[in-house]
Design an enzyme around this catalytic site. Structure first.
Site, PDB file in Angstrom:
ATOM      1  N   HIS A  19       0.807  -1.224   0.000  1.00 35.14           N
ATOM      2  CA  HIS A  19       0.000   0.000   0.000  1.00 35.14           C
ATOM      3  C   HIS A  19       0.843   1.278   0.000  1.00 35.14           C
ATOM      4  CE1 HIS A  19       0.518  -0.464   4.328  1.00 35.14           C
ATOM      5  NE2 HIS A  19      -0.424  -1.375   4.420  1.00 35.14           N
TER       6      HIS A  19
ATOM      7  N   ASN B  22       0.983   4.654   2.311  1.00 34.83           N
ATOM      8  CA  ASN B  22       0.550   4.364   3.675  1.00 34.83           C
ATOM      9  C   ASN B  22       1.621   3.574   4.412  1.00 34.83           C
ATOM     10  OD1 ASN B  22      -2.277   3.859   1.841  1.00 34.83           O
ATOM     11  ND2 ASN B  22      -2.318   5.392   3.460  1.00 34.83           N
ATOM     12  N   ALA B  23       1.863   3.938   5.670  1.00 34.24           N
ATOM     13  CA  ALA B  23       2.823   3.242   6.535  1.00 34.24           C
ATOM     14  C   ALA B  23       4.237   3.288   5.975  1.00 34.24           C
ATOM     15  CB  ALA B  23       2.389   1.800   6.785  1.00 34.24           C
TER      16      ALA B  23
ATOM     17  N   ASP C 288      -9.526   3.442  -2.502  1.00 32.63           N
ATOM     18  CA  ASP C 288     -10.873   3.719  -2.006  1.00 32.63           C
ATOM     19  C   ASP C 288     -11.102   5.199  -1.814  1.00 32.63           C
ATOM     20  OD1 ASP C 288      -9.189   4.161   0.087  1.00 32.63           O
ATOM     21  OD2 ASP C 288     -10.141   2.780   1.477  1.00 32.63           O
ATOM     22  N   GLY C 289     -10.127   6.015  -2.196  1.00 34.13           N
ATOM     23  CA  GLY C 289     -10.290   7.457  -2.048  1.00 34.13           C
ATOM     24  C   GLY C 289     -10.037   7.922  -0.626  1.00 34.13           C
ATOM     25  N   ILE C 290      -9.824   6.976   0.287  1.00 38.34           N
ATOM     26  CA  ILE C 290      -9.632   7.320   1.708  1.00 38.34           C
ATOM     27  C   ILE C 290      -8.178   7.106   2.114  1.00 38.34           C
ATOM     28  CG2 ILE C 290     -10.301   6.728   4.071  1.00 38.34           C
ATOM     29  CD1 ILE C 290     -12.981   5.718   2.782  1.00 38.34           C
TER      30      ILE C 290
ATOM     31  N   ASP D  91      -7.040  -4.593   0.468  1.00 42.28           N
ATOM     32  CA  ASP D  91      -6.642  -4.567   1.872  1.00 42.28           C
ATOM     33  C   ASP D  91      -7.905  -4.641   2.736  1.00 42.28           C
ATOM     34  OD1 ASP D  91      -4.430  -2.490   3.960  1.00 42.28           O
ATOM     35  OD2 ASP D  91      -4.852  -4.633   3.934  1.00 42.28           O
TER      36      ASP D  91
END
Lengths: 383, 275
Positions: free
Chosen positions: A232, A235-236, A269-271, A294
């Protein structure tokens, strides 16, 4: 119509009136299937003097390779990281329900867990072909525990681990066995990661970088040793910085060995990622984009409290699909690229002759209307 | 000879396709009575094939009882190569219609014994009762099939070395790389096509105009092998305006004046057969 083929007596199905994804474009072509594989109709005609036994009228719909999800933690009330005795049933349930979303193969994903969980869960997950009972299991994705405390995200800190020595002994001790594992997410800045990455890659396991504070140089070293995926993207991990782009910089790095591609998972997801960031990544490196869900236990369930491995989380709201590219590119990001990532694009993720006939039939708005595995219909939308 | 002149490529293609359609329907083919059709490849007949496919999709004709014999095929090119004539026929015609593979015949350019392959092809034509209608095109050098200038006008199916002109003309199908173009081909002979009951040559485009002039206004000459059809009892040349650019005005006016006769002669008055 009786078959008169000289190579095989198996029934031949011809999908007509459809647009198929081939050579990176949607083309008006028929799709031929025999014995669960895509058939070359020209060879059938000239070599075997063969013809179709059955015609399926697709009503002008799009026929794409079935989607492949390489990061999915559960869904519909099932959490793959829960150490129960019904893991196999849970995998089957999820495998059955994701057919409705056009997913024909997936990698059940386990979040960071104590060794006892891996020892109980992993032996219950079998790599097996899909069929009417559900999508095929390609292998397990173990996301953690060899990740960075600074970027643990939703993973429980007390179960994070480091490598105590070079080689795979820590992994074998933690996971129990590497047999069902097809993807490992780890943080490359951990000591001894180089040998881990190298040995995993040599065994054919896909190594993914994620939940990490690595800088670009450390990430590039890991790629040199065999890492080929980013878990991802954005992210992270450290954010992109113009003097040290970090893991994100792999998208345009000039230290990727020739002939190799670095793929990157995106939760679109747009988030999780702002659509503008998704578009930047896509424009920088379109051929590496791999769409992942995910998804967690709560997928498909109403809002409320659900588990994610050893944690409890709260869910509100809906997912949204965000597109920033052509239809063909989006379809390939969900099928061809994950197949290439896992090194199985000769039989999955593509409608080339000889590939498994795992198909998804879509309308022009990309809603899934029917799903096929090995040429047999396994789900059809009835509403 | 009937010279049918249409305004443009599309109209010429449609006229030719309707002619084939009408002949097929009038023949009333059946399981004991196949309609044998000789077929060409190349860019000229593409429009005609598209129209025939349309007529099949509309339910006007069926190719179930049609046997086809292609004119030629390259030597040494793998059958699945996108530029082989097998691939051409599959992609542009066979895959869109209801013809069975065992009723199609294309020379095998990879046969172990090429001349034996050619002889067998002649035998297959004989076994099918001869060809009812042979459709062909014309090269810029006036050749029919691969019967290059100098080919015998009584030749049969055989191996031919391609003329440099032909190789250059075909290079556009091989990324413009002359070295990739095959240098030999198997082809029906001029004599083989002359044996057909009826011959229809489609000629379109200004670059074919000189060849058309040589074929129909000059004498029978082995340097322009299409001229052999001046001695065939039933020949049809279907062309567009551009292809007539090298003809005498008198020739063009004469045949244009006959168009209404050509369109009505021998066809039932039913409008579905209208050309």
């Amino acid at each position: 119509m009786p078959s008169n083929k000289s190579v095989s007596d198996a029934s031949i199905t011809q999908f007509v009136n459809c647009r198929i994804l081939r050579d990176h474009r949607l083309q008006r072509e028929d799709l031929w299937v025999r014995e669960g594989r895509i058939l070359d109709p020209e060879k059938l005609f000239f070599d075997e003097k063969g013809f179709a036994d059955e015609r399926v009228d697709c009503g002008g719909k799009i026929v794409a390779p079935g989607f492949i999800d390489v990061q999915i933690n559960g869904g519909f009330g099932v959490d793959f990281s829960q150490p129960t005795a019904e893991v196999a049933a849970g995998v089957r349930l999820v495998g059955k329900r994701i057919l409705e979303h056009g997913v024909t193969s997936f990698c059940p994903t386990l979040v960071t867990s104590p060794p006892s969980v891996y020892h109980q869960v992993l032996p219950q997950i079998a790599v097996e072909n899909g069929g009417p009972c559900g999508a095929g299991v390609l292998g397990v994705h173990v996301e953690g525990p060899f990740i960075s405390a600074g970027k643990k995200g939703a993973h429980p800190e007390k179960f994070l681990q480091t490598f105590s020595c070079p080689g795979l002994s820590d992994l074998l001790r933690t996971y129990g066995s590497l047999d069902p594992i097809s993807v490992v997410t780890l943080a490359p800045e951990l000591d001894h990661s180089a040998s881990v990455v190298r040995e995993l890659s040599q065994r054919g396991v896909t190594v993914s970088l994620g939940h990490s504070i690595a800088n670009l140089s450390q990430a590039e070293d890991a790629v040199q040793h065999g890492a080929s995926f980013i878990t991802h993207l954005f992210n992270a991990m450290l954010p992109f910085h113009h003097r040290d782009p970090g893991i994100v910089g792999l998208l345009t790095s000039d230290r990727v060995p020739p002939g190799r591609t670095v793929f990157y998972g995106m939760i679109s997801d747009g988030i999780h990622t702002n659509p503008a960031a998704l578009r930047i990544a896509h424009r920088a490196h379109p051929r590496g984009l791999v769409l992942v869900t995910d998804a967690i236990t709560a997928m498909g369930l109403p809002p409320g409290r659900h588990t994610l491995g050893q944690q409890v989380i709260e869910i509100q709201g809906l997912h949204a699909y965000v597109a920033g590219c052509s239809v063909e590119e989006a379809l390939e990001a969900a099928s061809l690229h994950p197949a290439q990532l896992l090194g199985i694009s000769h039989r999955k993720g593509s409608l080339e002759y000889g590939c498994d006939a795992d198909l998804v039939m879509l309308d022009d708005d990309l809603n899934v209307r029917a799903t096929y595995i090995s040429g047999a219909e396994v789900w059809r939308r009835t509403t | 000879m009937k010279l049918i002149i249409l305004n443009d490529y599309d109209q010429a293609s449609e006229w030719a396709a309707k002619y084939i359609r009408n002949k097929l329907l009038l023949f009333k083919p059946g399981p004991d009575r196949y309609f044998t059709l000789g077929l060409p490849t190349g860019s000229t007949p593409l429009g005609c094939y598209k129209k025939l496919i349309e007529y099949y999709k509309n339910g006007e004709i069926s190719f179930q009882y049609v046997k086809t014999f292609n004119m030629d095929e390259y030597v040494g090119l793998p059958r699945e190569h996108p530029e082989s004539y097998h691939s051409f026929m599959w992609n542009n015609f066979f895959k869109h219609i209801d013809i069975r593979a065992e009723n199609t015949h294309i020379l095998d350019g990879n046969a172990a014994d090429l001349q034996a392959e050619c002889d067998a092809f002649e035998d297959k034509i004989k076994a099918a009762g001869g060809i009812e209608l042979f459709v062909g095109g014309i090269g810029p050098d006036g050749h029919i099939a691969f019967n290059e200038p100098g080919s015998s006008l009584v030749s049969r199916t055989r191996v031919k070395t391609l003329a440099q002109d032909t190789i250059i003309a075909n290079a556009r199908f091989f990324d413009g790389d002359l070295s990739k173009v095959p240098t030999m081909a198997l082809t029906v002979g001029v004599g083989t096509v002359m044996d057909a009951k009826e011959v229809m040559i489609i000629i379109t485009g200004a670059h074919k105009a000189f060849a058309l002039y040589k074929a129909i206004e000059d004498g029978v000459n082995h340097m322009w092998t299409v001229s052999a059809f001046q001695q065939h009892p039933q020949t049809l040349f279907v062309c567009d305006e551009d292809a007539t650019l090298e003809l005498r005005v008198k020739t063009v006016k004469y045949f244009k004046g006959m168009m209404h006769v050509h369109n009505k002669l021998r066809w039932p008055t039913s409008s579905s057969f209208a050309l």
